[in-house]
Write a protein that holds these residues in place. Structure first.
Motif, mmCIF file in Angstrom:
data_model
loop_
_atom_site.group_PDB
_atom_site.id
_atom_site.type_symbol
_atom_site.label_atom_id
_atom_site.label_comp_id
_atom_site.label_asym_id
_atom_site.label_seq_id
_atom_site.Cartn_x
_atom_site.Cartn_y
_atom_site.Cartn_z
ATOM 1 N N ALA A 112 0.849 -1.108 0.009
ATOM 2 C CA ALA A 112 0.181 -0.018 0.072
ATOM 3 C C ALA A 112 0.948 1.158 -0.128
ATOM 4 C CB ALA A 112 -0.845 0.071 1.341
ATOM 5 N N LYS A 113 0.536 1.940 -0.899
ATOM 6 C CA LYS A 113 1.283 3.534 -1.133
ATOM 7 C C LYS A 113 1.333 4.218 0.444
ATOM 8 C CE LYS A 113 0.395 4.546 -5.858
ATOM 9 N NZ LYS A 113 -0.465 5.499 -6.705
ATOM 10 N N ASN A 114 0.320 4.340 1.294
ATOM 11 C CA ASN A 114 0.359 5.092 2.539
ATOM 12 C C ASN A 114 0.999 3.943 3.590
ATOM 13 O OD1 ASN A 114 -1.254 6.970 1.119
ATOM 14 N ND2 ASN A 114 -3.165 6.139 1.836
ATOM 15 N N ASN A 115 1.255 2.920 3.643
ATOM 16 C CA ASN A 115 1.776 2.106 4.680
ATOM 17 C C ASN A 115 3.082 1.260 4.063
ATOM 18 O OD1 ASN A 115 -0.296 2.607 6.819
ATOM 19 N ND2 ASN A 115 -1.725 1.982 5.011
ATOM 20 N N SER A 116 3.776 1.971 3.246
ATOM 21 C CA SER A 116 5.068 1.297 2.689
ATOM 22 C C SER A 116 6.089 2.334 2.608
ATOM 23 C CB SER A 116 4.919 0.281 1.733
ATOM 24 O OG SER A 116 4.272 1.130 0.752
ATOM 25 N N PRO A 117 7.471 1.882 2.960
ATOM 26 C CA PRO A 117 8.371 3.049 2.745
ATOM 27 C C PRO A 117 8.754 2.945 1.064
ATOM 28 C CG PRO A 117 9.488 0.908 3.418
ATOM 29 C CD PRO A 117 7.710 0.787 3.422
ATOM 30 N N GLU A 118 9.162 4.102 0.579
ATOM 31 C CA GLU A 118 9.858 4.389 -0.451
ATOM 32 C C GLU A 118 11.128 3.685 -0.630
ATOM 33 O OE1 GLU A 118 8.479 5.848 -3.146
ATOM 34 O OE2 GLU A 118 6.732 6.210 -1.924
ATOM 35 N N ILE A 119 11.464 3.486 -1.650
ATOM 36 C CA ILE A 119 12.777 2.559 -2.064
ATOM 37 C C ILE A 119 13.888 3.195 -1.571
ATOM 38 C CG2 ILE A 119 14.168 1.252 -3.673
ATOM 39 C CD1 ILE A 119 11.868 0.293 -5.326
ATOM 40 N N THR A 120 14.555 2.896 -0.639
ATOM 41 C CA THR A 120 16.020 3.541 -0.327
ATOM 42 C C THR A 120 17.096 2.724 -0.146
ATOM 43 O OG1 THR A 120 15.538 2.746 2.168
ATOM 44 C CG2 THR A 120 14.402 4.627 1.654
ATOM 45 N N SER A 121 18.075 3.226 0.202
ATOM 46 C CA SER A 121 19.482 2.273 -0.019
ATOM 47 C C SER A 121 19.570 1.321 1.117
ATOM 48 C CB SER A 121 20.863 3.342 0.294
ATOM 49 O OG SER A 121 20.615 4.030 1.710
ATOM 50 N N VAL A 122 18.701 1.576 2.064
ATOM 51 C CA VAL A 122 18.479 0.448 3.320
ATOM 52 C C VAL A 122 17.736 -0.944 2.556
ATOM 53 C CG1 VAL A 122 17.597 -0.243 5.446
ATOM 54 C CG2 VAL A 122 18.425 1.871 5.051
ATOM 55 N N ILE A 123 16.711 -0.634 1.863
ATOM 56 C CA ILE A 123 16.150 -1.756 1.049
ATOM 57 C C ILE A 123 16.902 -2.340 0.236
ATOM 58 C CG2 ILE A 123 14.288 -2.371 -0.395
ATOM 59 C CD1 ILE A 123 12.396 -0.316 0.875
ATOM 60 N N ALA A 124 17.382 -1.530 -0.625
ATOM 61 C CA ALA A 124 18.437 -1.894 -1.724
ATOM 62 C C ALA A 124 19.500 -2.980 -1.183
ATOM 63 C CB ALA A 124 18.982 -0.909 -2.448
ATOM 64 N N LYS A 125 20.056 -2.415 -0.117
ATOM 65 C CA LYS A 125 21.149 -3.252 0.529
ATOM 66 C C LYS A 125 20.662 -4.520 1.070
ATOM 67 C CE LYS A 125 24.933 -2.890 3.956
ATOM 68 N NZ LYS A 125 25.845 -4.019 3.297
ATOM 69 N N ALA A 126 19.705 -4.606 1.804
ATOM 70 C CA ALA A 126 18.782 -5.761 2.379
ATOM 71 C C ALA A 126 18.660 -6.864 1.360
ATOM 72 C CB ALA A 126 17.973 -5.558 3.354
ATOM 73 N N ALA A 127 18.103 -6.180 0.096
ATOM 74 C CA ALA A 127 17.662 -6.927 -1.070
ATOM 75 C C ALA A 127 18.766 -7.646 -2.010
ATOM 76 C CB ALA A 127 16.888 -6.280 -2.046
ATOM 77 N N SER A 128 20.194 -7.294 -1.467
ATOM 78 C CA SER A 128 21.240 -7.676 -2.250
ATOM 79 C C SER A 128 21.184 -8.049 -3.538
ATOM 80 C CB SER A 128 21.398 -9.247 -1.315
ATOM 81 O OG SER A 128 21.752 -8.976 -0.034
ATOM 82 N N GLY A 129 20.803 -7.121 -4.276
ATOM 83 C CA GLY A 129 20.727 -7.233 -5.752
ATOM 84 C C GLY A 129 19.352 -7.375 -6.244
ATOM 85 N N ALA A 130 18.311 -7.985 -5.555
ATOM 86 C CA ALA A 130 17.042 -8.294 -5.899
ATOM 87 C C ALA A 130 16.244 -7.368 -6.059
ATOM 88 C CB ALA A 130 16.216 -9.055 -4.844
ATOM 89 N N LEU A 131 16.453 -6.067 -5.841
ATOM 90 C CA LEU A 131 15.689 -4.925 -6.214
ATOM 91 C C LEU A 131 15.894 -4.666 -7.866
ATOM 92 C CD1 LEU A 131 14.180 -2.345 -5.341
ATOM 93 C CD2 LEU A 131 16.600 -1.088 -4.893
ATOM 94 N N GLU A 132 16.968 -5.228 -8.363
ATOM 95 C CA GLU A 132 16.887 -5.004 -9.940
ATOM 96 C C GLU A 132 16.191 -6.134 -10.719
ATOM 97 O OE1 GLU A 132 18.769 -2.412 -10.554
ATOM 98 O OE2 GLU A 132 19.115 -2.235 -8.626
ATOM 99 N N ILE A 133 15.547 -6.940 -10.029
ATOM 100 C CA ILE A 133 14.878 -8.147 -10.496
ATOM 101 C C ILE A 133 13.263 -8.144 -9.998
ATOM 102 C CG2 ILE A 133 14.648 -10.737 -10.617
ATOM 103 C CD1 ILE A 133 17.509 -10.448 -9.879
ATOM 104 N N VAL A 134 13.141 -7.773 -8.978
ATOM 105 C CA VAL A 134 11.760 -7.906 -8.267
ATOM 106 C C VAL A 134 10.932 -6.744 -8.509
ATOM 107 C CG1 VAL A 134 10.504 -8.663 -6.355
ATOM 108 C CG2 VAL A 134 12.448 -9.759 -6.557
ATOM 109 N N ASN A 135 9.692 -6.495 -8.959
ATOM 110 C CA ASN A 135 8.992 -5.060 -9.242
ATOM 111 C C ASN A 135 8.406 -4.912 -7.576
ATOM 112 O OD1 ASN A 135 9.070 -5.212 -11.724
ATOM 113 N ND2 ASN A 135 7.530 -7.036 -11.772
#
Length: 233
Positions: A112-135
């Motif tokens: 949900a837009k109102n209850n989820s963070p925007e994509i940040t470097s923290v999410i990108a780091k925790a995702a370990s590259g998956a941010l480039e693959i997963v919508n």
């Protein structure tokens, strides 16, 4: 490395230590016009220790994310799983979930837009590259998104540790919308009512030590693996 390999990004600047630069493929470095080589102490001074950069920082454009309708239109008619997060806000958990999605062939998470963070470097780091693959699909209304996916042959399965505590079966349909709730409260009642079924991962409760359930990212991984192995079971 995953971000540098992604041709859907426009790279602006790379700040990097000499050691990391030596270990990077020259083809990746050639994608950048602005490369700043600095010692780790200088990077810490300029960019702060709050960002766990480990000696490499990439300034790049945001990824353009698809809308829900595009996800539905591109889904497999026979076997597909989409993860929906209901008020899951912790960026480390979200990034970890994206990493599991990449490994077990889940192409999208919906929030949900109102209850989820925007994509940040923290999410990108925790995702370990998956941010480039997963919508990373943000919707205005979770309930309406569930209804839309159900109308397109997705079976809505809510995962809740408080449901059917002692069941020993755990079934994931081939065409599945897997819905997980927040780290503390779990699924909201409104979301539960929209689910076709509420499932619980069978496990040994250890209430003596206060351990009642899996972390949301770990629970998601178990369910994704279950779906991934459907054809081999």
């Amino acid at each position: 490395k995953a971000a540098l390999k992604n041709n859907n990004r426009i790279h602006k600047k790379l700040v990097i230590t000499k050691t990391h630069k030596t270990n990077l493929d020259k083809k990746l470095l050639n994608k950048l016009n602005d490369i700043v080589e600095l010692p780790i102490q200088k990077i810490n001074k300029l960019h702060g220790n709050e960002n766990t950069h480990q000696g490499i920082i990439l300034k790049t454009s945001k990824l353009v994310q698809p809308v829900l309708e595009q996800i539905i239109n591109n889904s497999n008619k026979e076997k597909e799983i989409i993860v929906m997060l209901d008020h899951v806000c912790d960026p480390y958990n979200i990034g970890s979930i994206m990493r599991s999605c990449a490994l077990f062939n889940c192409k999208s998470i919906v929030l949900a837009k109102n209850n989820s963070p925007e994509i940040t470097s923290v999410i990108a780091k925790a995702a370990s590259g998956a941010l480039e693959i997963v919508n990373y699909v943000q919707v205005t209304n979770i309930s309406r998104a569930i209804e839309k996916l159900k109308k397109n042959n997705f079976w809505a399965i809510g995962l809740d540790s408080n449901q059917n505590k002692f069941q020993y079966t755990f079934k994931i349909p081939r065409k599945c919308l897997l819905i997980l709730g927040s780290e503390g409260a779990g699924l909201r009642n409104l979301t539960k009512k929209k689910c076709d079924e509420i499932q619980t991962i069978p496990m040994m409760s250890n209430s003596k030590f206060g351990i009642e359930s899996l972390n949301v990212s770990n629970a998601c991984t178990v369910a994704l693996y279950k779906h991934f192995t459907l054809d081999n079971s």
